[in-house]
Design an enzyme around this catalytic site. Structure first.
Site: not given
Length: 542
Positions: A66-67, A106, A159, A359-360
């Site tokens: 994540d992130d 997300c 999510h 995810d980003h």
């Protein structure tokens, strides 16, 4: 089948052992004249390698972080951020250096990735949205389950809480085995924001002096993933598996055991190369960093530093938050390493496709932005590492690729039918994709590819559509029809153009430069034509 392969030996049983490049037939044999059983690798002096059938299905281990921005380790040219396990994974993988998410948050990004469709199709434009509002589609893990896989998962894949909810891993039809979500035991993992588990977000980071890795949620997720692998090999070995492992860090709050913070003395932490907003930025563009400032400590720091669009955080505050992000990145790398080590120790690596993605991206003060929720390079650019037993090892791809490509890529590399391209209206099409399989890049190495990657970000009644080409990032902010989920191109609210050859950190918006008018016109037409035209092209145009 008990037929003699050497005059003095007879096979009593055969076992297929997967190895890189094929299979070995292991024969439990007895010597005809003496009787005692011995294990023989057929055929003794020279191994008999049998190529797997064309229809053979590979296991899949999909790791989501994540992130995670693509600025870590040797693998992504950032050796000051220590990630030895992801670096090691890259030595047996293809590392994609230019992969982009469909939206820098997300829930939107994951809905797109897990359905193979873009946000205007999924109708998911916020973290709480469920893709089923647009169509009762088959998600990525569900597709594998429908094709004979045992599917298992834990942590943050969808999510948390969307669709069918936490109890069912958000998509109850997707999972063969009970889904695992780690508790929040008071050591500071999202959604619990502080060391006491209180959810009022007083701390954006925390160096935990007492917790071990296994006492914080991502450590628990790694532990569960190892148990899942053991369970899959012991009780479900008759079927290939799809195991999804989703780590929460380095998502805010940046919390990890203290030893990971100790890896980064504050004086050694770097500052962003470009801490200012680009010159000529449209009013609509800048994100006021609401997620980052929702924590009491960063909110107070922003007040003290008079943080605003034109006034960055102080150097010491910037270093403090960058250090915390680096520490949690190293922490999650350690958890990735635990899972990969277990895969190796169980003899599964040579028959398993491993994919790791973020995810980003994430801003750490670049462009005077913190967190995500922008269309800039730092928010949309993501890591993607793909290991396949038949694929290239230790190579790098500079192809422009997207997270919407994950679904068809994993299907392809696992030996499943690759979903067809979605029609314009795919609401009633159970399985299709708006991406493309990256298998040719994984298996054959660099080749000509798509000319652009597409992302978007909503702001009120507007949508910012952005396109990354070989050299440029071009963005248009336009009105958005929230009923039809389409842009209104004629209602333009702002334009951005960045040249990564002359300006790799996005310091100057060239969109209003009259000398760039022809280029802006050309890029605008390419953006409006969108991904369908993009997939028809086989070379980089701009």
């Amino acid at each position: 089948h008990d037929s003699s392969f050497v005059s003095d030996y007879r096979c009593n049983s055969l076992r297929v052992v997967p190895v890189y490049g094929g299979w070995i037939l292991e024969c439990v044999a007895e010597m005809a004249s003496k009787g005692p059983l011995v294990v023989v690798l057929l055929a003794l002096g020279s191994f008999l390698l049998v190529a797997p059938p064309a229809s053979a299905k590979r296991n899949v281990l999909m790791i989501a972080v994540d992130d995670l921005r693509p600025h870590f380790g040797q693998v992504y040219d950032t050796p000051q951020v220590l990630t030895p396990n992801m670096d090691e994974l890259a030595t047996r993988s293809v590392t994609f250096k230019r992969t982009y998410c469909q939206a820098a948050t997300c829930g939107v990004s994951r809905s797109s990735l897990l359905t193979g469709r873009r946000p205007d199709t999924t109708h998911v434009l916020s973290n709480g949205g469920c893709f089923r509002s647009a169509g009762n589609w088959t998600s990525l893990p569900h597709y594998f389950r429908n094709n004979g896989y045992t599917t298992a998962g834990g942590g943050k894949i969808f999510h948390p809480g969307v669709c069918d909810g936490l109890q069912f891993g958000e998509d109850k039809l997707a999972w063969s085995l009970p889904y695992y979500h780690a508790p929040c035991p008071g050591h500071g993992s999202y959604p619990c924001a502080d060391k006491t588990g209180v959810q009022n977000r007083p701390y954006s980071w925390f160096s935990n002096e007492t917790a071990t890795d296994d006492q914080v949620p991502d450590g628990m997720i790694a532990h569960n993933a190892i148990e899942q692998l053991q369970n899959l090999t012991k009780y479900h070995s008759d079927m290939p598996f799809f195991l999804a492992v989703g780590f929460h860090k380095p998502h805010l709050p940046h919390v990890a055991p203290k030893k990971y913070f100790d890896m980064y003395p504050i004086d050694s932490v770097d500052l962003p190369a470009n801490p200012s907003v680009p010159k000529g930025l449209p009013d609509i563009t800048w994100n006021s960093c609401g997620e980052f400032l929702s924590y009491n400590d960063s909110h107070e720091e922003a007040k003290q530093d008079h943080f605003s669009q034109d006034h960055p955080m102080s150097d010491i505050v910037t270093k403090t938050h960058r250090r915390a992000y680096y520490a949690t990145t190293s922490f999650v790398d350690a958890q990735v390493g635990r899972v990969l080590e277990a895969l190796d120790s169980m003899g599964l690596t040579n028959n398993t496709v491993v994919m790791l993605w973020g995810d980003h991206g994430w801003h750490l003060g670049e462009n005077n932005e913190w967190a995500k929720h922008t269309n800039f390079e730092h928010a949309t650019h993501v890591p993607l590492i793909v290991s396949s037993p038949e694929g290239q090892h230790g190579t790098v791809s500079q192809a422009l690729t997207e997270l919407v490509d994950v679904y068809p890529t994993l299907a392809d590399l696992a030996g499943l039918p690759v979903p067809a391209e979605c029609p314009v209206d795919s609401s009633n099409v159970d399985v299709c994709t708006e991406g493309r399989s990256l298998a040719p890049l994984v298996l054959k190495g660099n080749t000509t590819w798509s000319p652009a990657a597409f992302s978007q970000w909503p702001k009120g009644s507007a949508m910012g559509y952005t396109m990354r080409t070989e050299r440029y990032r071009y963005t248009e902010w336009v009105s958005y029809n929230h009923t039809a989920h389409v842009p209104v191109w004629s209602e333009l609210k702002g334009t951005e153009l960045y040249d990564f050859v002359s300006d790799p950190t996005e310091t100057l918006n060239h969109a209003s430069d009259v000398k760039m008018a022809d280029l802006v016109h050309q890029l605008s037409a390419q953006l409006h034509a969108g991904w369908r035209h993009n997939n028809d092209q086989q070379s980089v145009l701009l």
